[in-house]
Design an enzyme around this catalytic site. Sequence first.
Site, short mmCIF file in Angstrom:
data_model
loop_
_atom_site.label_atom_id
_atom_site.label_comp_id
_atom_site.label_asym_id
_atom_site.label_seq_id
_atom_site.Cartn_x
_atom_site.Cartn_y
_atom_site.Cartn_z
CE LYS A 82 35.55 -11.94 18.91
NZ LYS A 82 34.74 -11.10 18.01
NE ARG B 265 36.63 -6.16 21.68
CZ ARG B 265 35.71 -7.10 21.88
NH1 ARG B 265 35.93 -8.09 22.71
NH2 ARG B 265 34.57 -7.06 21.23
NE ARG C 146 25.76 -11.34 18.27
CZ ARG C 146 27.04 -11.11 18.51
NH1 ARG C 146 27.94 -12.03 18.19
NH2 ARG C 146 27.44 -9.97 19.00
NE ARG D 108 26.32 -8.89 22.58
CZ ARG D 108 27.58 -9.17 22.29
NH1 ARG D 108 27.96 -10.41 22.14
NH2 ARG D 108 28.47 -8.21 22.17
NE ARG E 163 29.76 -4.71 19.64
CZ ARG E 163 29.00 -5.77 19.38
NH1 ARG E 163 27.76 -5.63 18.96
NH2 ARG E 163 29.48 -6.97 19.52
P1 AMP Z 1 32.10 -8.99 22.80
O1 AMP Z 1 31.03 -9.87 23.35
O2 AMP Z 1 33.45 -9.63 22.80
O3 AMP Z 1 31.73 -8.40 21.47
O4 AMP Z 1 32.23 -7.74 23.83
C1 AMP Z 1 31.13 -6.90 24.11
C2 AMP Z 1 31.65 -5.59 24.69
O5 AMP Z 1 32.37 -5.83 25.91
C3 AMP Z 1 32.62 -4.83 23.81
O6 AMP Z 1 31.97 -4.04 22.83
C4 AMP Z 1 33.36 -3.98 24.84
O7 AMP Z 1 32.57 -2.88 25.28
C5 AMP Z 1 33.48 -4.95 26.02
N1 AMP Z 1 34.73 -5.76 25.89
C6 AMP Z 1 34.82 -7.09 25.68
N2 AMP Z 1 36.11 -7.48 25.63
C7 AMP Z 1 36.83 -6.35 25.80
C8 AMP Z 1 38.24 -6.08 25.82
N3 AMP Z 1 39.15 -7.04 25.61
N4 AMP Z 1 38.62 -4.80 26.02
C9 AMP Z 1 37.75 -3.81 26.23
N5 AMP Z 1 36.41 -3.99 26.20
C10 AMP Z 1 35.96 -5.25 25.99
#
Ligand code: AMP
Length: 215
Positions: free
Chosen positions: A13, A88, A127, A160, A171
């Site tokens: 993404k 989400r 990554r 990360r 996740r």
């Molecule tokens: P991402 O970089 O989108 O994979 O997000 C990393 C982490 O941020 C996720 O595993 C969640 O802990 C938190 N996070 C990101 N977007 C959301 C969302 N829309 N709702 C809840 N937690 C989020």
Amino acid sequence: MNIILMGPPGAGKGTQAEMIKDRFPIPHISTGDIFRDAVDKGSELGQEAQKYMSSGQLVPDEITTGIVEERIAQSDCEQGFLLDGFPRTTAQAQALDQSLSRLGKKIDLAINIDVPNELLIERLSGRISCQECKRVYNLSYNPPQEQGKCDSCGGELVQRSDDRGETVAKRLEVYSQQTRPLLQYYGKQGLLFNIEGSCGSSQVFTDIQKKLESL
Ligand code: AMP
């Protein structure tokens, strides 16, 4: 053009969002980036978000929806926006619809990048990203020219913390339980555009670009 970019962690993404942003002049709003910035700054939001992020859980809906609601009401989103990693959960999607309707707007397309789990795990474990400019690399498919150093800005490349072992598994589980049902939510509204994401990022982008140009 109000777009949602969906897909499991590791689907690409972030990479697609960068390419879309370069081609279409709309702001890229990544809730993951917003939370990571807050964690780096050590703000109150960051301290709260970190509790959930470090174990692969979702940050509670009340916190997340408030942030996005404020962001999409800003003037740079008047011509559209690209939401990456939000919504989400079904509650987030409903809250988004309500905020948009208050602003007299609607979602035009929900792009879903689909990738099989085995490949996601392989991608996530390789990554790394730049601490400075956030450019993303993969040790197997897209390594930097010099080990540990960003090709664009020379910043340090790091993994990360939530891309490690058990957190990745959590996740992926959270994705399939809480986020995957949203595909139906947008599918029923005729807004879903599914894309096979196992091929290279430029092929995926070509398909997305064609679709966005047809809107
Ligand atoms: P991402 O970089 O989108 O994979 O997000 C990393 C982490 O941020 C996720 O595993 C969640 O802990 C938190 N996070 C990101 N977007 C959301 C969302 N829309 N709702 C809840 N937690 C989020």
